[in-house]
Design a protein around this motif. Sequence first.
Motif, short mmCIF file in Angstrom:
data_model
loop_
_atom_site.label_atom_id
_atom_site.label_comp_id
_atom_site.label_asym_id
_atom_site.label_seq_id
_atom_site.Cartn_x
_atom_site.Cartn_y
_atom_site.Cartn_z
N ILE A 61 -10.58 46.88 -14.23
CA ILE A 61 -11.18 45.88 -14.82
C ILE A 61 -11.70 44.63 -14.18
O ILE A 61 -13.08 44.26 -13.97
CB ILE A 61 -10.98 45.46 -16.23
N ARG A 62 -10.99 44.20 -13.47
CA ARG A 62 -10.91 43.21 -12.39
C ARG A 62 -11.74 43.51 -11.09
O ARG A 62 -12.53 42.89 -10.79
CB ARG A 62 -9.75 42.30 -11.99
N GLY A 63 -11.66 44.78 -10.74
CA GLY A 63 -12.43 45.49 -9.83
C GLY A 63 -13.60 45.36 -9.98
O GLY A 63 -14.77 45.08 -9.03
N LEU A 64 -14.03 45.94 -11.18
CA LEU A 64 -15.58 46.13 -11.84
C LEU A 64 -16.17 44.79 -11.60
O LEU A 64 -17.31 44.58 -11.07
CB LEU A 64 -15.46 46.63 -13.14
N LEU A 65 -15.49 43.85 -12.27
CA LEU A 65 -16.04 42.45 -12.33
C LEU A 65 -16.27 41.83 -10.99
O LEU A 65 -17.17 40.93 -10.53
CB LEU A 65 -15.01 41.55 -13.00
N ARG A 66 -15.44 41.85 -9.94
CA ARG A 66 -15.67 41.74 -8.51
C ARG A 66 -16.69 42.45 -8.30
O ARG A 66 -17.50 41.75 -7.25
CB ARG A 66 -14.51 41.85 -7.73
N ARG A 67 -17.08 43.48 -8.23
CA ARG A 67 -18.15 44.34 -7.96
C ARG A 67 -19.57 43.93 -8.54
O ARG A 67 -20.35 43.69 -7.84
CB ARG A 67 -18.06 45.67 -7.90
N MET A 68 -19.35 43.02 -9.58
CA MET A 68 -20.65 42.59 -10.37
C MET A 68 -20.90 41.21 -9.68
O MET A 68 -21.81 40.69 -9.92
CB MET A 68 -20.52 42.51 -11.68
N GLY A 69 -20.04 40.73 -8.84
CA GLY A 69 -20.12 39.34 -8.44
C GLY A 69 -19.24 38.23 -8.53
O GLY A 69 -19.32 37.03 -8.08
N ALA A 70 -18.30 38.47 -9.73
CA ALA A 70 -17.11 37.58 -10.03
C ALA A 70 -16.35 37.43 -8.92
O ALA A 70 -16.01 38.31 -8.33
CB ALA A 70 -16.59 37.88 -10.99
N GLN A 71 -16.20 36.17 -8.55
CA GLN A 71 -15.07 35.73 -7.49
C GLN A 71 -13.54 35.75 -7.96
O GLN A 71 -13.50 35.29 -9.20
CB GLN A 71 -15.64 34.57 -6.90
N GLU A 103 -29.34 43.80 -7.37
CA GLU A 103 -28.91 45.21 -7.18
C GLU A 103 -27.57 45.46 -7.56
O GLU A 103 -27.23 46.36 -8.02
CB GLU A 103 -29.45 45.56 -5.92
N ARG A 104 -26.53 44.41 -7.07
CA ARG A 104 -25.30 44.63 -7.20
C ARG A 104 -25.01 44.91 -8.71
O ARG A 104 -24.36 45.57 -9.11
CB ARG A 104 -24.38 43.84 -6.31
N LEU A 105 -25.43 43.70 -9.43
CA LEU A 105 -25.09 43.60 -10.85
C LEU A 105 -25.68 44.65 -11.51
O LEU A 105 -24.99 45.42 -12.26
CB LEU A 105 -25.93 42.33 -11.15
N CYS A 106 -26.88 45.18 -11.18
CA CYS A 106 -27.21 46.49 -12.13
C CYS A 106 -26.68 47.70 -11.68
O CYS A 106 -26.22 48.58 -12.47
CB CYS A 106 -28.90 46.57 -11.53
N VAL A 107 -26.37 48.07 -10.19
CA VAL A 107 -25.65 49.13 -10.11
C VAL A 107 -24.34 49.05 -10.53
O VAL A 107 -23.67 50.04 -11.09
CB VAL A 107 -25.58 49.33 -8.41
N SER A 108 -23.58 47.93 -10.31
CA SER A 108 -22.20 47.70 -11.20
C SER A 108 -22.21 48.09 -12.40
O SER A 108 -21.35 48.72 -13.33
CB SER A 108 -21.38 46.51 -10.84
N MET A 109 -23.36 47.71 -13.30
CA MET A 109 -23.18 47.64 -14.80
C MET A 109 -23.51 49.17 -15.00
O MET A 109 -22.75 49.74 -15.99
CB MET A 109 -24.44 46.92 -15.42
#
Length: 194
Positions: free
Chosen positions: A40-50, A136-142
């Motif tokens: 879950i944390r990995g997904l959030l990092r990929r979405m842009g969360a630091q 793009e990162r947000l849409c692909v990650s979602m």
Amino acid sequence: MSGATISTYASLHDVELCAHAAAGERRAFGELVRRHGSAIRGLLRRMGAQGAEADDVAQDALLAAFERIAEFRGEGTFAGWVKRIAARQYLRRLQREKRLAELAVEGTDDEADATAGDADHRIDLDEALKVLSPAERLCVSMCYGAGLSHGEAAEALNLPLGTVKSHVKRGLEKLRARLAPAESATAEGRRSNG
């Protein structure tokens, strides 16, 4: 609870753990957190969360999942269900902070091109995602990380469906180019030799 009961949780399927957690067994939910928290944390990092932000949102999502565990029907995976909760919570956080509007507008400019000659190095997904614009990162990650459909992502982002599809398409094209440099070099070699 005894040690035997705790070790029993480790052998249970996620659906069974959810049933135990819904019955009030917190340790069953603790096993679900142990299994899926880092993903879950990995997904959030990929979405842009630091760092800390990813941890905070993951914790909030897991708390929300715990509170709503009786709603989980086992029709999909628990991991997918809680990742969707986390993705939506992260988007709400972005909306609260007014960053979502900036991310949705950005992204038509190509960011740093993938470096040629990296074929000898192993490329990981996190590095590859850096070539994508924030939108793009947000849409692909979602769509690929959280498992939302394009329509669900569009609704969550309050964007037109076509915009989300465009961000996903451009993002995937950039990822393919970044993650498959050996194939590109081979194809270029065939074209120049052919």
